[in-house]
Write a protein that holds these residues in place. Structure first.
Motif, PDB file in Angstrom:
ATOM      1  N   ASP A   1     -13.086   2.019  -0.441  1.00  0.00           N
ATOM      2  CA  ASP A   1     -12.188   2.026  -1.928  1.00  0.00           C
ATOM      3  C   ASP A   1     -12.649   1.551  -2.945  1.00  0.00           C
ATOM      4  N   TRP A   2     -13.354   0.282  -2.632  1.00  0.00           N
ATOM      5  CA  TRP A   2     -14.001  -0.908  -3.403  1.00  0.00           C
ATOM      6  C   TRP A   2     -15.140  -0.140  -4.757  1.00  0.00           C
ATOM      7  N   ASN A   3     -15.677   0.478  -4.233  1.00  0.00           N
ATOM      8  CA  ASN A   3     -16.438   0.535  -5.574  1.00  0.00           C
ATOM      9  C   ASN A   3     -15.857   2.252  -7.108  1.00  0.00           C
ATOM     10  N   THR A   4     -16.059   1.075  -7.762  1.00  0.00           N
ATOM     11  CA  THR A   4     -15.324   1.513  -8.711  1.00  0.00           C
ATOM     12  C   THR A   4     -15.875   2.399  -9.597  1.00  0.00           C
ATOM     13  N   ASP A   5     -16.754   2.729  -9.301  1.00  0.00           N
ATOM     14  CA  ASP A   5     -18.342   3.698  -9.983  1.00  0.00           C
ATOM     15  C   ASP A   5     -18.024   4.975  -9.424  1.00  0.00           C
ATOM     16  N   GLN A   6     -17.235   5.073  -8.368  1.00  0.00           N
ATOM     17  CA  GLN A   6     -17.459   6.088  -7.653  1.00  0.00           C
ATOM     18  C   GLN A   6     -15.790   6.609  -7.053  1.00  0.00           C
ATOM     19  N   GLN A   7     -15.045   6.571  -8.044  1.00  0.00           N
ATOM     20  CA  GLN A   7     -13.557   6.941  -7.147  1.00  0.00           C
ATOM     21  C   GLN A   7     -13.807   8.660  -7.405  1.00  0.00           C
ATOM     22  N   ARG A   8     -12.664   8.711  -6.589  1.00  0.00           N
ATOM     23  CA  ARG A   8     -13.265  10.365  -6.164  1.00  0.00           C
ATOM     24  C   ARG A   8     -11.890  11.501  -6.873  1.00  0.00           C
ATOM     25  N   GLY A   9     -10.514  10.228  -7.202  1.00  0.00           N
ATOM     26  CA  GLY A   9      -9.559  11.092  -7.366  1.00  0.00           C
ATOM     27  C   GLY A   9      -8.656  10.526  -6.214  1.00  0.00           C
ATOM     28  N   TRP A  10      -6.365  10.400  -6.891  1.00  0.00           N
ATOM     29  CA  TRP A  10      -5.579  10.185  -5.839  1.00  0.00           C
ATOM     30  C   TRP A  10      -5.746  10.947  -4.225  1.00  0.00           C
ATOM     31  N   GLN A  11      -6.336  11.693  -4.290  1.00  0.00           N
ATOM     32  CA  GLN A  11      -6.063  12.889  -3.135  1.00  0.00           C
ATOM     33  C   GLN A  11      -6.886  11.807  -2.457  1.00  0.00           C
ATOM     34  N   TYR A  12      -8.334  11.821  -2.308  1.00  0.00           N
ATOM     35  CA  TYR A  12      -9.296  11.021  -1.333  1.00  0.00           C
ATOM     36  C   TYR A  12      -8.408   9.943  -1.237  1.00  0.00           C
TER      37      TYR A  12
ATOM     38  N   THR B   1      -7.430  -3.461  -4.816  1.00  0.00           N
ATOM     39  CA  THR B   1      -6.487  -3.162  -6.355  1.00  0.00           C
ATOM     40  C   THR B   1      -7.199  -2.843  -7.657  1.00  0.00           C
ATOM     41  N   VAL B   2      -8.666  -2.559  -6.986  1.00  0.00           N
ATOM     42  CA  VAL B   2      -9.856  -2.213  -8.191  1.00  0.00           C
ATOM     43  C   VAL B   2      -9.440  -0.798  -8.085  1.00  0.00           C
ATOM     44  N   SER B   3      -9.285   0.069  -6.791  1.00  0.00           N
ATOM     45  CA  SER B   3      -9.116   1.392  -6.462  1.00  0.00           C
ATOM     46  C   SER B   3      -8.375   2.323  -7.875  1.00  0.00           C
ATOM     47  N   LYS B   4      -8.341   3.091  -8.781  1.00  0.00           N
ATOM     48  CA  LYS B   4      -7.376   4.430  -9.162  1.00  0.00           C
ATOM     49  C   LYS B   4      -7.100   4.656  -8.385  1.00  0.00           C
ATOM     50  N   ASP B   5      -7.689   5.235  -7.323  1.00  0.00           N
ATOM     51  CA  ASP B   5      -7.610   6.207  -6.384  1.00  0.00           C
ATOM     52  C   ASP B   5      -6.620   4.944  -5.788  1.00  0.00           C
ATOM     53  N   ASN B   6      -6.607   4.159  -5.373  1.00  0.00           N
ATOM     54  CA  ASN B   6      -5.196   3.672  -4.565  1.00  0.00           C
ATOM     55  C   ASN B   6      -3.470   3.789  -5.387  1.00  0.00           C
ATOM     56  N   ALA B   7      -3.890   3.953  -6.534  1.00  0.00           N
ATOM     57  CA  ALA B   7      -3.716   3.320  -7.391  1.00  0.00           C
ATOM     58  C   ALA B   7      -2.559   4.259  -7.366  1.00  0.00           C
ATOM     59  N   ASP B   8      -2.856   5.512  -8.052  1.00  0.00           N
ATOM     60  CA  ASP B   8      -2.907   7.008  -8.092  1.00  0.00           C
ATOM     61  C   ASP B   8      -2.031   7.571  -6.660  1.00  0.00           C
TER      62      ASP B   8
END
Length: 266
Positions: free
Chosen positions: A195-206, A225-232
């Motif tokens: 979940d830490w690759n900020t340029d490979q975020q896949r969306g909250w569902q992932y 915490t760098v992950s937008k997927d996790n936050a969402d």
């Protein structure tokens, strides 16, 4: 002269035993944390060799598999704009968490660290410079941990720091003994995913699907915490896990539960 020589020799032996060589007796071969992932509510399994090793040094990676408790932890190497969103969700859902921070995070995200403590969360140690701790000297390792502790105290007033997560999950018997002697409990994890690759975020569902797929009673979750997927995904994941009967507890609760005293839990 002979008496003085004997005295100097005795002092030298004492210094050796209390200095860097005092831990030379402990194996320092690097060990990478790993485990068989949990599935369908069944706990993750690190295997007997790893479990016996972490048990020997008072470490943890999961709680009681017979209780639907969850321990939420985050690694904070740097701020990427999502920690406040995560803290908002935790506050709304009344969920405790532990945040393992580095020196870079302490220096660059002071407001977030202060808020973590003000919101009642635990700030843990992830080392100051994020090195492979098996490759640094005894004194350097102690310095890495103390810099994080003292900077956290300076920012928040939190005097004590009890939990350590080794950078990259790499450790050895030597580093575990050093950390334990410094008052730390190693906290590994039983649920994680890439979940830490900020340029490979896949969306909250992932993020949501990975959490729900691996969840199990006693899980220690590792999220970044760098992950937008996790936050969402976090709010929905917490709400749905609560509906499944899970309760979110802190690492302090885990320590008080007796998990370290009962080897049968592993």
């Amino acid at each position: 002269m002979r008496r003085i020589y004997k005295l100097l020799l005795a002092v030298s032996v004492i210094l050796l035993m209390t200095g860097p060589l005092a831990y030379a007796e402990f194996p320092n071969n690097p060990i990478g944390w790993g485990f068989k992932k949990g599935r369908e509510g069944k706990p993750a399994d690190a295997g007997k060799p790893l479990e016996q090793l972490i048990g020997k040094y008072g470490a943890v990676y999961k709680g009681d598999p017979n209780k639907k408790d969850i321990y939420l932890t985050f690694d904070n190497g740097y701020e990427n704009g999502y920690t406040d969103q995560i803290l908002d969700v935790l506050k709304k859902e009344k969920v405790p968490a532990a945040f393992f921070v580095t020196g870079h995070y302490l220096e660059s995200a002071e407001d977030q660290v202060i808020r973590m403590v003000e919101d009642g969360h635990i700030v843990g140690n992830h080392s100051y410079h994020h090195p492979d701790l098996t490759k640094v000297s005894d004194e350097k390792l102690k310095e890495e941990l103390e810099l994080v502790r003292s900077k956290t105290q300076e920012l928040t007033g939190q005097k004590h720091m009890s939990y350590l997560r080794p950078p990259r999950g790499v450790f050895s018997e030597r580093t575990m003994q050093l950390a334990r002697d410094a008052g730390y409990t190693h906290v590994f994890w039983s649920l994680a995913f890439v979940d830490w690759n900020t340029d490979q975020q896949r969306g909250w569902q992932y993020s949501y699907d990975n959490i729900m797929r691996q969840i199990h009673p006693g899980a220690i979750l590792l999220l970044h915490t760098v992950s937008k997927d996790n936050a969402d995904a976090l709010e929905k994941a917490i709400q749905d896990l609560k509906k499944q009967g899970y309760t979110f507890k802190s690492l302090d609760d885990l320590m008080l539960s007796g998990v370290l005293k009962d080897p049968m839990l592993y």
